[in-house]
Design a protein around this motif. Structure first.
Motif, PDB file in Angstrom:
ATOM      1  N   ALA A 152     -43.485 -14.351 -15.714  1.00  0.00           N
ATOM      2  CA  ALA A 152     -42.741 -15.363 -15.435  1.00  0.00           C
ATOM      3  C   ALA A 152     -42.451 -15.661 -13.689  1.00  0.00           C
ATOM      4  O   ALA A 152     -42.379 -16.760 -13.453  1.00  0.00           O
ATOM      5  N   ILE A 153     -42.620 -14.622 -13.166  1.00  0.00           N
ATOM      6  CA  ILE A 153     -42.598 -14.827 -11.723  1.00  0.00           C
ATOM      7  C   ILE A 153     -43.883 -15.584 -11.120  1.00  0.00           C
ATOM      8  O   ILE A 153     -43.726 -16.513 -10.292  1.00  0.00           O
ATOM      9  N   VAL A 154     -45.040 -15.104 -11.689  1.00  0.00           N
ATOM     10  CA  VAL A 154     -46.218 -15.589 -11.114  1.00  0.00           C
ATOM     11  C   VAL A 154     -46.634 -17.096 -11.608  1.00  0.00           C
ATOM     12  O   VAL A 154     -47.302 -18.005 -11.100  1.00  0.00           O
ATOM     13  N   ALA A 155     -46.334 -17.335 -13.043  1.00  0.00           N
ATOM     14  CA  ALA A 155     -46.692 -18.562 -13.838  1.00  0.00           C
ATOM     15  C   ALA A 155     -46.380 -19.924 -13.137  1.00  0.00           C
ATOM     16  O   ALA A 155     -47.383 -20.743 -12.851  1.00  0.00           O
ATOM     17  N   PRO A 156     -45.169 -20.167 -12.443  1.00  0.00           N
ATOM     18  CA  PRO A 156     -44.828 -21.191 -11.651  1.00  0.00           C
ATOM     19  C   PRO A 156     -45.869 -21.534 -10.450  1.00  0.00           C
ATOM     20  O   PRO A 156     -46.074 -22.603  -9.976  1.00  0.00           O
TER      21      PRO A 156
ATOM     22  N   PRO B 201     -41.908 -23.738 -15.834  1.00  0.00           N
ATOM     23  CA  PRO B 201     -41.089 -23.967 -17.108  1.00  0.00           C
ATOM     24  C   PRO B 201     -40.356 -25.358 -17.174  1.00  0.00           C
ATOM     25  O   PRO B 201     -39.961 -25.952 -15.920  1.00  0.00           O
ATOM     26  N   THR B 202     -40.099 -25.851 -18.174  1.00  0.00           N
ATOM     27  CA  THR B 202     -39.418 -27.268 -18.536  1.00  0.00           C
ATOM     28  C   THR B 202     -37.953 -27.094 -18.803  1.00  0.00           C
ATOM     29  O   THR B 202     -37.100 -27.871 -18.950  1.00  0.00           O
ATOM     30  N   GLY B 203     -37.824 -25.800 -19.411  1.00  0.00           N
ATOM     31  CA  GLY B 203     -36.083 -25.637 -19.898  1.00  0.00           C
ATOM     32  C   GLY B 203     -35.414 -25.090 -18.842  1.00  0.00           C
ATOM     33  O   GLY B 203     -35.756 -24.846 -17.831  1.00  0.00           O
ATOM     34  N   ASP B 204     -34.204 -24.469 -19.273  1.00  0.00           N
ATOM     35  CA  ASP B 204     -33.391 -24.059 -18.506  1.00  0.00           C
ATOM     36  C   ASP B 204     -33.737 -22.496 -17.803  1.00  0.00           C
ATOM     37  O   ASP B 204     -33.787 -21.605 -18.634  1.00  0.00           O
ATOM     38  N   LEU B 205     -33.802 -22.334 -16.547  1.00  0.00           N
ATOM     39  CA  LEU B 205     -34.391 -21.120 -16.033  1.00  0.00           C
ATOM     40  C   LEU B 205     -33.167 -19.985 -16.043  1.00  0.00           C
ATOM     41  O   LEU B 205     -33.632 -18.929 -16.274  1.00  0.00           O
ATOM     42  N   LEU B 206     -31.764 -20.362 -16.013  1.00  0.00           N
ATOM     43  CA  LEU B 206     -30.781 -19.402 -16.192  1.00  0.00           C
ATOM     44  C   LEU B 206     -31.140 -18.852 -17.513  1.00  0.00           C
ATOM     45  O   LEU B 206     -30.971 -17.550 -17.747  1.00  0.00           O
ATOM     46  N   GLU B 207     -31.201 -19.594 -18.292  1.00  0.00           N
ATOM     47  CA  GLU B 207     -30.862 -19.248 -19.735  1.00  0.00           C
ATOM     48  C   GLU B 207     -32.238 -18.336 -20.180  1.00  0.00           C
ATOM     49  O   GLU B 207     -32.091 -17.327 -20.838  1.00  0.00           O
ATOM     50  N   PHE B 208     -33.582 -18.641 -19.625  1.00  0.00           N
ATOM     51  CA  PHE B 208     -34.851 -18.078 -19.714  1.00  0.00           C
ATOM     52  C   PHE B 208     -34.748 -16.474 -19.298  1.00  0.00           C
ATOM     53  O   PHE B 208     -35.144 -15.653 -19.666  1.00  0.00           O
ATOM     54  N   TRP B 209     -34.286 -16.403 -18.009  1.00  0.00           N
ATOM     55  CA  TRP B 209     -34.094 -15.233 -17.352  1.00  0.00           C
ATOM     56  C   TRP B 209     -33.053 -14.291 -17.602  1.00  0.00           C
ATOM     57  O   TRP B 209     -32.965 -12.886 -17.700  1.00  0.00           O
ATOM     58  N   THR B 210     -32.124 -14.821 -18.265  1.00  0.00           N
ATOM     59  CA  THR B 210     -30.838 -14.172 -19.139  1.00  0.00           C
ATOM     60  C   THR B 210     -31.698 -13.647 -20.431  1.00  0.00           C
ATOM     61  O   THR B 210     -31.267 -12.214 -20.401  1.00  0.00           O
ATOM     62  N   TYR B 211     -32.327 -14.074 -20.969  1.00  0.00           N
ATOM     63  CA  TYR B 211     -32.951 -13.651 -22.227  1.00  0.00           C
ATOM     64  C   TYR B 211     -33.947 -12.608 -21.739  1.00  0.00           C
ATOM     65  O   TYR B 211     -33.972 -11.472 -22.210  1.00  0.00           O
TER      66      TYR B 211
ATOM     67  N   VAL C 228     -39.733 -20.898 -26.315  1.00  0.00           N
ATOM     68  CA  VAL C 228     -39.298 -22.161 -26.659  1.00  0.00           C
ATOM     69  C   VAL C 228     -38.713 -22.704 -25.411  1.00  0.00           C
ATOM     70  O   VAL C 228     -38.898 -23.966 -25.038  1.00  0.00           O
ATOM     71  N   ILE C 229     -37.928 -21.795 -24.732  1.00  0.00           N
ATOM     72  CA  ILE C 229     -37.084 -22.640 -23.482  1.00  0.00           C
ATOM     73  C   ILE C 229     -38.142 -22.799 -22.425  1.00  0.00           C
ATOM     74  O   ILE C 229     -37.915 -23.860 -21.840  1.00  0.00           O
ATOM     75  N   TRP C 230     -39.181 -21.942 -22.426  1.00  0.00           N
ATOM     76  CA  TRP C 230     -40.220 -22.150 -21.306  1.00  0.00           C
ATOM     77  C   TRP C 230     -40.775 -23.645 -21.334  1.00  0.00           C
ATOM     78  O   TRP C 230     -41.289 -24.280 -20.739  1.00  0.00           O
ATOM     79  N   THR C 231     -41.204 -23.593 -22.686  1.00  0.00           N
ATOM     80  CA  THR C 231     -42.063 -24.878 -23.015  1.00  0.00           C
ATOM     81  C   THR C 231     -41.168 -25.969 -23.447  1.00  0.00           C
ATOM     82  O   THR C 231     -41.817 -26.997 -24.152  1.00  0.00           O
ATOM     83  N   LEU C 232     -39.840 -26.258 -23.376  1.00  0.00           N
ATOM     84  CA  LEU C 232     -39.039 -27.170 -23.849  1.00  0.00           C
ATOM     85  C   LEU C 232     -39.459 -28.545 -23.343  1.00  0.00           C
ATOM     86  O   LEU C 232     -39.748 -28.643 -22.023  1.00  0.00           O
ATOM     87  N   PRO C 233     -39.657 -29.434 -24.219  1.00  0.00           N
ATOM     88  CA  PRO C 233     -40.242 -30.854 -23.522  1.00  0.00           C
ATOM     89  C   PRO C 233     -38.854 -31.450 -22.659  1.00  0.00           C
ATOM     90  O   PRO C 233     -37.852 -31.423 -23.026  1.00  0.00           O
TER      91      PRO C 233
END
Length: 122
Positions: A52-56, A62-72, A115-120
């Motif tokens: 998750a750190i390297v991918a961007p 990511p196209t979704g909410d980063l705060l929500e992703f990192w919280t999960y 799902v959060i990472w790939t959210l349209p």
């Protein structure tokens, strides 16, 4: 996130979770195998944090909410540690069942992170 890596992690979490649930309901106390299942799940989550750190930086933003992703992700990474600690403190069949619930919970959280990472984009 990488889809195939997420699917592998989910499979490991489900298999480990079902193993721990089965062992717990059969009356087994925590063992190297059940705690090892959680350790394998935790290893996958640590690798997921690195991904998750390297991918961007390599074009998989990511196209979704980063705060929500990192919280999960951080919450999911803490669950196996807590489950293993519980198992070491209370060595009963119920702590093995709890480790199974942790494994299945992590599997659900991993899919939600995908799902959060790939959210349209809207």
């Amino acid at each position: 996130m990488i889809l195939w890596f997420t699917i592998v992690q989910i499979a490991i979490a489900v298999i480990g979770g079902l193993f721990c649930l089965g062992a717990g309901f059969l009356g087994r106390r925590p063992s190297d195998f059940s705690v090892g299942a959680l350790a394998l799940i935790e290893l996958g989550l640590i690798l997921q944090i690195i991904v998750a750190i390297v991918a961007p930086f390599v074009g998989n933003a990511p196209t979704g909410d980063l705060l929500e992703f990192w919280t999960y992700l951080i919450s999911a990474a803490l669950l196996p540690i807590g489950g293993a600690a519980w198992a070491l403190l209370e060595r009963s069949k119920w702590s093995t069942v709890i480790m199974g619930v942790v494994g299945l919970s992590v599997a659900v959280m991993l899919w939600r992170m995908q799902v959060i990472w790939t959210l349209p984009a809207l």
